[in-house]
Design a protein around this motif. Structure first.
Motif, PDB file in Angstrom:
ATOM      1  N   UNK A 108       0.850  -1.192   0.000  1.00 58.85           N
ATOM      2  CA  UNK A 108       0.000   0.000   0.000  1.00 58.85           C
ATOM      3  C   UNK A 108       0.886   1.243   0.000  1.00 58.85           C
ATOM      4  N   UNK A 109       0.540   2.206  -0.835  1.00 61.39           N
ATOM      5  CA  UNK A 109       1.307   3.452  -0.901  1.00 61.39           C
ATOM      6  C   UNK A 109       0.423   4.538  -1.524  1.00 61.39           C
ATOM      7  N   UNK A 110       0.554   5.737  -1.022  1.00 65.91           N
ATOM      8  CA  UNK A 110      -0.174   6.891  -1.549  1.00 65.91           C
ATOM      9  C   UNK A 110      -1.683   6.639  -1.583  1.00 65.91           C
ATOM     10  N   UNK A 111      -2.188   6.100  -0.487  1.00 66.63           N
ATOM     11  CA  UNK A 111      -3.629   5.880  -0.322  1.00 66.63           C
ATOM     12  C   UNK A 111      -4.219   4.907  -1.319  1.00 66.63           C
ATOM     13  N   UNK A 112      -3.399   3.994  -1.846  1.00 68.77           N
ATOM     14  CA  UNK A 112      -3.924   2.989  -2.761  1.00 68.77           C
ATOM     15  C   UNK A 112      -3.054   1.746  -2.738  1.00 68.77           C
ATOM     16  N   UNK A 113      -3.641   0.632  -3.180  1.00 64.54           N
ATOM     17  CA  UNK A 113      -2.886  -0.608  -3.283  1.00 64.54           C
ATOM     18  C   UNK A 113      -1.844  -0.494  -4.378  1.00 64.54           C
ATOM     19  N   UNK A 114      -0.723  -1.169  -4.145  1.00 60.10           N
ATOM     20  CA  UNK A 114       0.344  -1.171  -5.142  1.00 60.10           C
ATOM     21  C   UNK A 114       0.458  -2.551  -5.775  1.00 60.10           C
TER      22      UNK A 114
ATOM     23  N   UNK B 149     -18.478  -8.530  -9.564  1.00 63.40           N
ATOM     24  CA  UNK B 149     -17.386  -7.917  -8.807  1.00 63.40           C
ATOM     25  C   UNK B 149     -16.799  -6.747  -9.581  1.00 63.40           C
ATOM     26  N   UNK B 150     -16.382  -5.740  -8.847  1.00 65.71           N
ATOM     27  CA  UNK B 150     -15.697  -4.581  -9.415  1.00 65.71           C
ATOM     28  C   UNK B 150     -14.329  -4.468  -8.748  1.00 65.71           C
ATOM     29  N   UNK B 151     -13.309  -4.324  -9.560  1.00 65.38           N
ATOM     30  CA  UNK B 151     -11.947  -4.205  -9.031  1.00 65.38           C
ATOM     31  C   UNK B 151     -11.722  -2.809  -8.467  1.00 65.38           C
ATOM     32  N   UNK B 152     -10.850  -2.741  -7.472  1.00 63.91           N
ATOM     33  CA  UNK B 152     -10.549  -1.460  -6.840  1.00 63.91           C
ATOM     34  C   UNK B 152      -9.125  -1.483  -6.297  1.00 63.91           C
ATOM     35  N   UNK B 153      -8.516  -0.316  -6.208  1.00 63.08           N
ATOM     36  CA  UNK B 153      -7.217  -0.198  -5.525  1.00 63.08           C
ATOM     37  C   UNK B 153      -7.377   0.502  -4.184  1.00 63.08           C
ATOM     38  N   UNK B 154      -8.595   0.534  -3.678  1.00 66.17           N
ATOM     39  CA  UNK B 154      -9.009   1.172  -2.420  1.00 66.17           C
ATOM     40  C   UNK B 154      -9.073   2.686  -2.523  1.00 66.17           C
TER      41      UNK B 154
END
Length: 954
Positions: free
Chosen positions: A901-907, A931-936
């Motif tokens: 996790x970095x910069x408020x999102x998944x890496x 399902x919908x993909x997300x990096x948070x």
């Protein structure tokens, strides 16, 4: 640093571990708490598998041959092969049987199997009931031969409704007790009689089916019953309607109407003179809006509280009610409890009540199933929860009652095949047998002065009340002596009367009392559907209030009534003045008495295997690959030794897995041989561009092994597993990833290995299920393995796996489901894990995330949507919804770093969220997930990724 390989590695294996999968990844344990010295006695029509003494064996064989003689004449049919009859001394021993690998269902007293037509049952019951039970199960054996021609797969032609199968067995066994009548009476008076086309289940199906066959006999004669059975057999698809038309020359609607009229005449002869339980008492109620069953009431000594068993939370709980408001105050049992498998609820008319209040009102006594047998449970009324557990060297403990000073608890139990009344000293835990006679004794109750004890005993086919002197237990006085069943005694506070349940009026249980000095008997209820389990609430002014259990509209409830004017005139009975003699009690005698011949007995070897089950699964996975699997299982007659064989294929790639398990003793052992292959697409770009095409693929990973298995169950819920084996691993093709430029690069070298490996696992499973799947409890599997490297020295591979799951109920049918899977492999050539798709990481291709270290976590909220959706010719049942969130990631330690996790999102990790629907489709859950993909930080793509798959959610 490369990204996760979710777009490149496409494999069709959910989890690849060098140690292989065990036959039972999770699950409760089949624990053998005792060693059985099995022998086989060959009688004319049975092979009796037993470990009992000659006296017990003679009784069982005599009963079995008597049952066969009667039923063979009824069916005009002779079974050519001896029927295997497997008998256990007690119900708790019967519950350890391995014939049903997943365990005997709670409440089951016996069963018959279509595989080798075995009968399995305990024998700790009154003789008349044991004979009826043998006839019931033997009727099933005749059904297998007559209806299905004695073939294991014969039932595939059509599954008869439960009322037909069990009702027919109940009819020919003549096993309907007076207490069973209330189910049909209740259905008649409340207009709840179904059509014979209905396929409902539960205990009512037994009673409804028995009534249907009784109606046929009464209207058309005994021979018509058999005619109907044979017409049913000859009807394609086991269609009840066609069998009725051919046998009785009438359609189903007319049959249903005539049957309902007959049932009203049979079950309601005294309709105007009797009533529902609510006519004689006021109903206790649960929390507002809660619906369940309440039974087995017991009054507190102060008269302020009533304890009872309740089922509104999907399990049997101990609840406390306010006697004045008739509302539940609290549930004092802890609900789901890993120490206790469940509070014992009476299953026979002899068992009596299930709870007892201590004299100070601070504790509730009950019996609960734990491991080998039952244990005494003491619940804290004030603070709630389980205060004390007392294990005992006895079997089938039931119906506890406190002595007036609180030091002793009397109860019924079985030892050596005999049911007697015992008493335990709670200070010293010393146990004494009070009755010690051959009769079936149960349901004790201390007198208020502590000098005597009243209990029930089966005498000449009926239960009668006895009173014994505690100073001299050999002095016993018979209180009741009639052609009815008298049970569940409860003293009045002053000790002058005993309240009890009796079926003396029309075969339906109602509440009576008898004065111990004069024998004068009074009746207090006259219900259509029965009232039993009486208990008395004392009042400060010396008056009494009656609390009892009643049945109405398909549900058990508890009621309270004033002990005022009795119903009708009192009846005076003459009480005996001389003690009864236990050894001179009448003995039940079957039609055929068999003399045991030792030459007909042999030891049990157990290596006579037969095919017990076979099934096939065919489907298509999310990558359009054809998947097929054949599962076969073999067993010996006792189910102690088993062979499992799975042969599966994915497109042109095939696997096999064969396991032998020996479950005969506490330490279980076995062996396993397997060959597992994993394949990948040779060009990951081709799959990305055309996910529904037919891209080339090749075998990339294969492991073949032979291993020995050892299992030690610590308890019903926990076990250790150890395995030692030799393995061959072949990484035969380059597994590739996409670098930032889009070009494939090699991430795993080609190699082959032959190596030994030691693996171990700890498994803990306390999960309970409802119709929608896991509803409560936890599952944990922690495993690891080690393999040395003989070629390059050092360690070839080590693995560690954690699979933890938790189910948190929010209601009886909704819950949260949580899961965490973490995997790590190290050494000169680590193993791999692949996941994605299905219910691992939804929204990503199947097994598209991989590496030698990885994890994924899931959180779901599960809830019912539609119980039944009817279409012409088909019904969809058990439609449920799910809202989920998934998170996971994997990588190769030697080739890349992993940044979560970095910069408020998944890496390097990936996540998704969405919803899904599941439906029961021909016994197998069919699932649609969106399902919908997300990096948070944000979600990707315009729409939802849709997946359809078959199988059970985690």
């Amino acid at each position: 640093m490369s990204r996760t390989i979710s777009r490149s590695i496409i494999v069709v294996a959910a989890l690849v571990l060098a140690s292989g999968a065990h036959a039972q990844y999770f699950g409760k344990n089949r624990v053998q708490y005792r060693d059985f010295d099995w022998r086989i006695y060959h009688s004319p029509h049975f092979d009796v598998y037993h470990y009992t003494d000659d006296e017990q064996l003679q009784k069982v064989v005599s009963f079995a041959e008597s049952a066969y003689d009667e039923l063979s004449r009824e069916f005009d049919y002779q079974i050519q092969e001896p029927t295997p009859l497997i008998v256990y001394e007690t119900l708790s021993a019967f519950q350890q049987t391995n014939v049903i690998l997943n365990g005997v269902p709670e409440g089951a007293q016996a069963f018959a199997t279509s595989a080798k037509f075995r009968m399995v049952m305990p024998m700790d019951m009154p003789d008349e009931e044991l004979l009826a039970l043998i006839k019931h199960e033997l009727t099933h054996i005749f059904q297998y031969y007559i209806l299905f021609s004695g073939r294991l797969g014969g039932g595939l032609r059509g599954a008869p409704p439960l009322w037909f199968i069990e009702g027919m067995a109940s009819f020919y066994a003549d096993d309907e007790t007076p207490g069973d009548r209330k189910y049909m009476v209740d259905a008649v008076v409340n207009d709840r009689i179904p059509s014979i086309r209905a396929r409902g289940g539960g205990f009512f199906a037994y009673r409804f089916g028995n009534a249907v066959f009784s109606y046929i006999e009464e209207r058309w004669g005994r021979d018509a019953v058999l005619d109907f059975v044979y017409e049913f057999r000859n009807t394609f698809g086991s269609q009840v309607g066609r069998a009725v038309e051919r046998t009785f020359r009438m359609d189903v609607e007319d049959f249903d109407s005539d049957f309902r009229r007959w049932a009203r005449q049979r079950y309601l002869p005294q309709l105007l003179e009797t009533g529902e339980p609510g006519d004689f008492g006021r109903l206790f109620r649960l929390d507002r809006g809660e619906i369940g069953q309440e039974l087995s009431p017991v009054a507190s000594p102060s008269g302020d509280l009533v304890a009872a068993l309740t089922t509104d939370r999907g399990e049997v709980d101990v609840s406390i009610f306010d006697a004045r408001t008739r509302r539940r105050i609290r549930n004092i049992s802890e609900g789901f409890d890993t120490e206790v498998r469940g509070v014992v609820v009476r299953t026979n008319r002899q068992d009596g009540r299930d709870l007892a209040f201590s004299p100070d009102g601070n504790y509730i006594a009950a019996f609960g199933r734990r491991e080998a047998s039952r244990s005494l449970l003491l619940y804290d009324v004030i603070d709630g929860g389980l205060d004390k557990i007392v294990d005992m060297p006895l079997d089938q403990q039931r119906s506890p009652t406190f002595s007036p000073d609180g030091r002793y608890i009397a109860f019924a139990a079985n030892e050596g095949g005999t049911n007697d009344i015992y008493v335990i000293d709670l200070d010293t835990l010393e146990i004494q047998n009070l009755t010690d006679d051959p009769a079936f004794d149960s349901s004790p109750e201390f007198s208020p002065d502590g000098k005597s004890l009243v209990y029930s005993s089966v005498i000449d086919r009926h239960m009668q009340l006895f009173r014994l002197d505690l100073d001299d237990p050999t002095r016993r006085f018979q209180i009741t002596n009639d052609e009815s069943n008298n049970k569940e005694a409860s003293y009045s506070p002053d000790g002058t009367r005993v309240y009890f349940a009796s079926d003396r009026n029309g075969g339906i249980d109602n509440i009576y009392s008898i004065e111990l000095d004069t024998g004068r008997t009074r009746q207090y209820t006259n219900t259509l559907t029965g009232a039993d389990q009486p208990t008395i609430l004392p009042r400060p002014d010396g008056s009494e209030q009656l609390v009892f259990s009643g049945y109405w509209k398909g549900s058990f409830g508890i009621y309270t009534a004033e002990v005022g004017e009795p119903i009708g005139e009192p009846v005076d009975y003459s009480l005996p003045t001389e003690p009864a003699v236990g050894s001179g009690l009448p003995r039940f005698e079957p039609d055929i008495e068999v003399t045991i011949d030792e030459t007909n007995e042999e030891g049990y070897g157990g290596f006579n295997f037969f095919l017990e089950d076979a099934d096939t699964v065919i489907g298509i996975d999310t990558a359009s690959n054809l998947i097929g699997q054949i599962r076969l299982s073999w067993s010996d007659y006792l189910g102690d030794r088993r062979i499992f064989a799975n042969v599966s294929a994915v497109d042109s790639f095939s696997d096999f897995d064969i396991t032998y398990l020996n479950l005969q003793e506490r330490i279980q052992w076995g062996a396993r041989a397997f060959d597992t292959r994993v394949y990948a697409f040779t060009d990951p770009n081709e799959l990305i561009l055309d996910p529904f095409g037919n891209p080339d693929r090749e075998e990339v990973y294969r492991i073949t092994g032979l291993e020995g298995i050892g299992i030690y169950p610590l308890s019903y819920n926990s076990r250790f597993e150890v395995r030692l084996g030799a393995y061959y691993r072949d990484i035969s093709s380059t597994i590739r990833n996409l670098d930032p430029s889009g070009d494939p690069v090699q991430v795993l070298p080609v190699r082959t290995d032959t190596y030994p490996q030691l693996s171990a696992a700890f498994v803990h499973d306390t999960t309970i299920f409802n119709q929608g799947g896991p509803i409560d409890g936890a599952r944990v599997r922690v495993s690891g393995s080690y393999a040395p490297d003989f070629e390059d020295s050092g360690t070839l591979v080590t693995t560690a796996l954690l699979d933890a799951r938790r189910y948190i109920p929010t209601s009886r049918r909704t819950n949260f489901a949580l899961r965490l899977v973490a995997y790590d492999s190290d050494g000169n050539a680590p193993n791999l894990i692949f996941f994605g798709g299905l219910d691992t990481l939804r929204g990503f291709p199947t097994n598209s995330v991989g590496g030698d270290r990885g994890f994924y976590a899931n959180a779901e909220y599960r809830f019912p949507l539609i119980d039944r959706l009817q279409f012409p010719g088909i019904a969809l049942q058990g439609i449920r919804g799910v809202i989920f969130a998934d998170l996971g990631g994997a990588y190769f330690k030697d080739l890349e770093d992993f940044e979560f996790y970095e910069d408020d999102q998944l890496v390097d990790a990936v996540a998704s969220f969405g919803f899904g629907v599941s439906v029961n489709l021909f016994g197998l859950p069919a699932n649609w997930d969106f399902a919908k993909r997300t990096n948070l930080d944000q979600s990707f793509d315009d729409g939802f990724e849709t997946t359809f798959w078959l199988g059970f959610r985690f």
